[in-house]
Design an enzyme around this catalytic site. Structure first.
Site, PDB file in Angstrom:
ATOM      1  N   ARG A  18       2.580  68.661  53.623  1.00 46.42           N
ATOM      2  CA  ARG A  18       3.305  67.491  54.130  1.00 46.42           C
ATOM      3  C   ARG A  18       4.450  67.118  53.187  1.00 46.42           C
ATOM      4  O   ARG A  18       5.551  66.790  53.637  1.00 46.42           O
ATOM      5  CB  ARG A  18       2.361  66.298  54.318  1.00 46.42           C
ATOM      6  N   ASN A  36      -1.346  64.700  59.006  1.00 47.15           N
ATOM      7  CA  ASN A  36      -2.470  65.608  59.212  1.00 47.15           C
ATOM      8  C   ASN A  36      -3.139  65.289  60.539  1.00 47.15           C
ATOM      9  O   ASN A  36      -3.198  64.127  60.951  1.00 47.15           O
ATOM     10  CB  ASN A  36      -3.504  65.466  58.090  1.00 47.15           C
TER      11      ASN A  36
END
Length: 90
Positions: A18, A36
């Site tokens: 990320r 996520n």
């Protein structure tokens, strides 16, 4: 400006993916977010120009050195929100 929803599967959680995605978004002037997913993948909502989004998508497909991207699904969406930056959602 267009907006893409990108679903990435593989080893992309717990490996800095990320953060990597956020850095690439900043590099290419992309706004939106990354988060996520419960099943282990990552969802990205990215807004920008088509050329910048193509470069960004190539980098997302490649991933960082610690991740393994098995599959990427890219869908153009109807633009519903305007983002000023690119955020990591928790």
């Amino acid at each position: 400006m267009i907006q893409l929803q990108i679903i990435v599967t593989g080893e992309v959680q717990g490996v800095g993916y990320r953060y990597y995605t956020q850095m690439k978004a900043i590099q290419f002037g992309i706004t939106g977010w990354v988060k996520n997913l419960p099943e282990g993948g990552v969802e990205i909502l990215a807004s920008g120009s088509r050329p910048d989004l193509e470069k960004f998508t190539d980098e997302v497909r490649r991933g960082n050195p610690f991740s393994t991207v098995n599959h990427i699904e890219v869908n153009e969406t109807a633009k519903t929100e305007t983002y000023k930056s690119f955020a990591i959602k928790y």
